[in-house]
Scaffold this motif. Structure first.
Motif, PDB file in Angstrom:
ATOM      1  N   LYS A  22      38.468  -5.988  -2.392  1.00 55.17           N
ATOM      2  CA  LYS A  22      39.629  -6.364  -3.199  1.00 55.17           C
ATOM      3  C   LYS A  22      40.921  -6.121  -2.399  1.00 55.17           C
ATOM      4  CE  LYS A  22      39.016  -5.752  -7.714  1.00 55.17           C
ATOM      5  NZ  LYS A  22      38.984  -5.066  -9.033  1.00 55.17           N
ATOM      6  N   GLY A  24      27.401 -16.942   0.831  1.00 44.84           N
ATOM      7  CA  GLY A  24      26.450 -15.831   0.715  1.00 44.84           C
ATOM      8  C   GLY A  24      25.622 -15.653   1.982  1.00 44.84           C
ATOM      9  N   LYS A  73      25.047 -11.101  -2.579  1.00 46.13           N
ATOM     10  CA  LYS A  73      24.072 -10.490  -3.503  1.00 46.13           C
ATOM     11  C   LYS A  73      23.297 -11.558  -4.273  1.00 46.13           C
ATOM     12  CE  LYS A  73      26.544  -6.113  -4.208  1.00 46.13           C
ATOM     13  NZ  LYS A  73      27.537  -5.445  -5.081  1.00 46.13           N
ATOM     14  N   ALA A  74      24.039 -12.561  -4.755  1.00 44.89           N
ATOM     15  CA  ALA A  74      23.387 -13.640  -5.517  1.00 44.89           C
ATOM     16  C   ALA A  74      22.406 -14.406  -4.626  1.00 44.89           C
ATOM     17  CB  ALA A  74      24.449 -14.588  -6.078  1.00 44.89           C
ATOM     18  N   LEU A  76      24.806  -3.612  -0.410  1.00 42.15           N
ATOM     19  CA  LEU A  76      24.336  -4.850   0.227  1.00 42.15           C
ATOM     20  C   LEU A  76      23.564  -4.536   1.511  1.00 42.15           C
ATOM     21  CD1 LEU A  76      24.257  -7.965   0.434  1.00 42.15           C
ATOM     22  CD2 LEU A  76      26.462  -7.873   1.611  1.00 42.15           C
ATOM     23  N   ARG A  99      28.870 -21.834  -2.495  1.00 38.88           N
ATOM     24  CA  ARG A  99      28.580 -20.455  -2.904  1.00 38.88           C
ATOM     25  C   ARG A  99      27.400 -19.889  -2.115  1.00 38.88           C
ATOM     26  NH1 ARG A  99      30.432 -19.143  -8.516  1.00 38.88           N
ATOM     27  NH2 ARG A  99      28.697 -17.670  -8.502  1.00 38.88           N
ATOM     28  N   CYS A 105      34.045 -14.065  -4.229  1.00 37.71           N
ATOM     29  CA  CYS A 105      33.930 -12.850  -3.423  1.00 37.71           C
ATOM     30  C   CYS A 105      32.695 -12.974  -2.529  1.00 37.71           C
ATOM     31  CB  CYS A 105      33.798 -11.627  -4.333  1.00 37.71           C
ATOM     32  SG  CYS A 105      33.290 -10.150  -3.415  1.00 37.71           S
ATOM     33  N   GLU A 113      29.767 -10.698  -3.484  1.00 42.51           N
ATOM     34  CA  GLU A 113      29.041 -11.145  -4.681  1.00 42.51           C
ATOM     35  C   GLU A 113      28.141 -12.338  -4.353  1.00 42.51           C
ATOM     36  OE1 GLU A 113      28.872  -9.488  -7.488  1.00 42.51           O
ATOM     37  OE2 GLU A 113      30.196  -8.070  -6.450  1.00 42.51           O
TER      38      GLU A 113
END
Lengths: 106, 106, 106, 106
Positions: A2, B63, A85-86, B4, B59, A79, A82
């Motif tokens: 952040k 990742g 992780k997904a 992570l 996305r 992010c 995130e």
């Protein structure tokens, strides 16, 4: 993360660089930084160590890649952590533990 | 990020993939994932939006890039976020606020 | 090469694709094709052979890279083969035959 | 092209660099050179011209890319020009002249 996002926004704003930072340009910049990282390992053989100057270079390149990845993701309010992780959850399903002999790539 | 890293180590170990994950191979994998991201923006003109399928793809690619970057950094006990913060400080010195007309790249 | 250039111009014109083929876009496209070639060798170990499907894929990727490189060069009225010859002469001077232990890259 | 291949073989042999030129390493080197070309166009807007130093750099990068592409292809006894011609024929079938609105990439 952040904090990094906020710092990067301020850095870009202070220099009036928003005009250059289209997603397309950020994607290109990211690919250039990754190539600079690839260059470090380009001619290395299996067990060859990095020199100390290569190691310092590696630290900078990892930083640059994280910077551009964060900037690009931020353009879409995403992010990267995130997203990682997904994606890892999807990878776990795609490559079950007992069935992975021939698929090394995620 | 700490979580992570731990998850990625476990994921790799469970599949016995450490043998493939040399820094050199991880750098190559990173460059392949970045190219998949570049591909999304390749033919876009300035103000063209992503389709919803391109957005979902974006996305995943963000990742994947974060995953390989984290794995590679972890091989050298480095944290990509820390490297980004350190590099950003260097960039601030390299590109002072009032003197940045011709140097757009970090 | 002359024939290839002429054929590529005709191919692009017939499809009205000049509008997409800015040098910037062609450079991006080239980087995407190269990554597809890198992908073939990504997880290979030293002496591992290509499968026949990888070999067919390799032929296509080499073709795609030559196509985009030729298109990009043609935008500047340059011939890639001539540029390669000129660069090779520079490389010969940069890396004299007896003094090349530590500089493997051109 | 035949002459270029022969010259590149001699250049590599004279410097005893065959040991570094595995297909994997050549693919990585190719990706690094392409990124150096991408870097030239990275922050350019639509109609922005190259400076004369960027133009000289472009000539070198096109040469380097052609050199590594030729070396890699030669490892498999392939000619990049022949591969390009063959791929162009496939592209003509894949993208017929009247049906190309949404598929800009080859």
């Amino acid at each position: 993360m952040k904090q990094l996002k906020a710092d990067l926004r301020q850095f870009t704003k202070d220099r009036n660089w928003e005009q250059f930072h289209s997603p397309k340009n950020l994607a290109m910049a990211l690919s250039v930084e990754v190539a600079e990282l690839v260059e470090i390992f380009q001619w290395k053989t299996g067990d060859e160590k990095l020199t100390s100057s290569e190691y310092l270079n590696l630290r900078d390149e990892i930083g640059d890649i994280q910077i551009y990845l964060t900037m690009l993701a931020d353009k879409f309010n995403l992010c990267p952590i995130e997203m990682a992780k997904a994606k890892l959850e999807k990878n776990k399903i795609k490559h079950p533990i007992d069935d992975n002999k021939f698929n090394k790539s995620i």
